[in-house]
Design a protein around this motif. Structure first.
Motif, PDB file in Angstrom:
ATOM      1  N   ASP A 143     -23.139  14.087  -1.301  1.00  0.00           N
ATOM      2  CA  ASP A 143     -22.468  15.282  -0.792  1.00  0.00           C
ATOM      3  C   ASP A 143     -21.372  15.755  -1.726  1.00  0.00           C
ATOM      4  N   GLY A 144     -21.368  15.245  -2.962  1.00  0.00           N
ATOM      5  CA  GLY A 144     -20.363  15.652  -3.935  1.00  0.00           C
ATOM      6  C   GLY A 144     -19.204  14.692  -4.046  1.00  0.00           C
ATOM      7  N   TRP A 145     -19.225  13.626  -3.217  1.00  0.00           N
ATOM      8  CA  TRP A 145     -18.107  12.691  -3.200  1.00  0.00           C
ATOM      9  C   TRP A 145     -18.601  11.256  -3.136  1.00  0.00           C
ATOM     10  N   VAL A 146     -17.848  10.368  -3.776  1.00  0.00           N
ATOM     11  CA  VAL A 146     -17.986   8.937  -3.546  1.00  0.00           C
ATOM     12  C   VAL A 146     -16.844   8.570  -2.608  1.00  0.00           C
ATOM     13  N   HIS A 147     -17.172   8.199  -1.389  1.00  0.00           N
ATOM     14  CA  HIS A 147     -16.143   8.022  -0.368  1.00  0.00           C
ATOM     15  C   HIS A 147     -15.529   6.618  -0.372  1.00  0.00           C
ATOM     16  N   SER A 148     -16.239   5.638  -0.913  1.00  0.00           N
ATOM     17  CA  SER A 148     -15.753   4.266  -0.905  1.00  0.00           C
ATOM     18  C   SER A 148     -16.507   3.469  -1.955  1.00  0.00           C
ATOM     19  N   LEU A 149     -15.881   2.387  -2.436  1.00  0.00           N
ATOM     20  CA  LEU A 149     -16.563   1.475  -3.339  1.00  0.00           C
ATOM     21  C   LEU A 149     -17.370   0.420  -2.593  1.00  0.00           C
ATOM     22  N   SER A 150     -17.093   0.241  -1.331  1.00  0.00           N
ATOM     23  CA  SER A 150     -17.766  -0.796  -0.556  1.00  0.00           C
ATOM     24  C   SER A 150     -19.284  -0.583  -0.562  1.00  0.00           C
ATOM     25  N   GLU A 153     -20.331  16.574 -12.083  1.00  0.00           N
ATOM     26  CA  GLU A 153     -21.546  17.245 -12.500  1.00  0.00           C
ATOM     27  C   GLU A 153     -21.808  16.958 -13.977  1.00  0.00           C
ATOM     28  N   LEU A 154     -23.071  16.806 -14.304  1.00  0.00           N
ATOM     29  CA  LEU A 154     -23.495  16.624 -15.691  1.00  0.00           C
ATOM     30  C   LEU A 154     -24.277  17.849 -16.127  1.00  0.00           C
ATOM     31  N   GLN A 155     -24.110  18.196 -17.386  1.00  0.00           N
ATOM     32  CA  GLN A 155     -24.815  19.364 -17.909  1.00  0.00           C
ATOM     33  C   GLN A 155     -25.275  19.089 -19.330  1.00  0.00           C
ATOM     34  N   ARG A 156     -26.516  19.420 -19.610  1.00  0.00           N
ATOM     35  CA  ARG A 156     -27.034  19.283 -20.964  1.00  0.00           C
ATOM     36  C   ARG A 156     -26.358  20.305 -21.876  1.00  0.00           C
ATOM     37  N   ALA A 157     -25.956  19.869 -23.066  1.00  0.00           N
ATOM     38  CA  ALA A 157     -25.454  20.816 -24.045  1.00  0.00           C
ATOM     39  C   ALA A 157     -26.592  21.742 -24.458  1.00  0.00           C
TER      40      ALA A 157
END
Length: 279
Positions: A7-14, A113-117
């Motif tokens: 959803d666009g977020w990492v909410h926890s490392l657990s 976000e990742l983007q190809r050059a």
């Protein structure tokens, strides 16, 4: 998370399985991989030295907004692999050093976000966003508790009413912005503690929310103006990314029209529920 978009977020490392670059820039200090692993394990995460389909989060360190051009270097290869996997429908979350620091502190981190050059399959951009260092994770309405009658000499019924109005205003603002596909967010971990914020393009809106129930209206508005101007000034001094737009959000229209002209003269957007004009 295999085959699914986050959803666009990492909410926890657990429960996450991490892969690191050699060093990670955490709050301005280079941290070696061993220490990063120990921090992650203390938060309930596992780690792997190399990419596999078990990896759910890649911590790339200090590469935000930079093109990765040397595919022989370890971090370059890992980012290219993460982009390849995303293209194939296996989403790997990518966080930077600030995001990792947020996660080990118990805060959510933005999945980058990742983007190809352009014109290249082996050059990858890790994109920054307006509001980085200012806006934190998604803002949620809090439930308001009740105080026992007579617990304090203070009129807590009026305090509760004001708090409920504050949270109801935030909930209405969340819904209002969501209809425009804009996410309301809290403050970043090291940012001033403003009530709410959001971004549009290069504009970053930082808002103080004030209820007018159970308190003098002029007192609340004056307090809100002072707070949001202070927050904006602090962020401008810190040279954070994005054009700052201070906002004072009220639960309802103020009875005196003079506040609108005062806010405008101070560079503040004054708005109120339920329509939130200008937002």
């Amino acid at each position: 998370m295999d085959g699914e978009l986050c959803d666009g977020w990492v909410h926890s490392l657990s429960g996450q399985t991490l892969c690191f670059t050699g060093r990670v820039l955490i709050d301005g200090e280079w941290t070696v991989r061993k220490d990063c692993r120990e921090m992650a394990e203390q938060c309930g995460a596992n780690w792997k030295p190399d990419f596999s389909r078990k990896i759910t989060v890649f911590v790339h360190g200090d590469l935000a907004s930079q093109a990765v051009t040397d595919t022989q270097r370890e971090y370059s290869q890992k980012l290219v692999t993460a982009a390849d996997w995303r293209d194939r429908g296996h989403h790997v979350c990518v966080v930077d050093g600030d995001g990792f620091a947020d996660l080990i502190s118990g805060h959510a981190a933005r999945c980058r976000e990742l983007q190809r050059a352009q014109g290249s399959d082996d050059h990858v951009l890790v994109l920054s966003q307006a509001g980085d260092g200012i806006l934190g994770g998604p803002l949620q309405r809090h439930r308001v508790g009740r105080h026992e009658p007579g617990a304090l000499a203070l009129d807590l019924s009026r305090l509760d009413k004001g708090t409920e109005a504050h949270e109801s205003t935030i909930a209405a603002l969340i819904e209002h912005l969501a209809r425009q596909h804009v996410e309301l967010r809290g403050h970043a971990r090291n940012a001033p503690r403003f009530d709410a914020g959001w971004s549009r393009g290069d504009d970053v809106f930082i808002a103080e929310v004030k209820s007018l129930a159970g308190a003098r209206e002029d007192q609340q508005i004056r307090l809100g103006i002072g707070q949001v101007l202070d927050y904006a000034h602090q962020l401008q001094l810190a040279r954070t990314r994005g054009r700052m737009r201070p906002v004072l959000v009220l639960e309802k229209q103020p009875t005196e029209p003079r506040w609108a002209s005062l806010a405008e003269a101070s560079g503040i957007l004054l708005t109120w529920a339920p329509n939130f004009a200008g937002c």
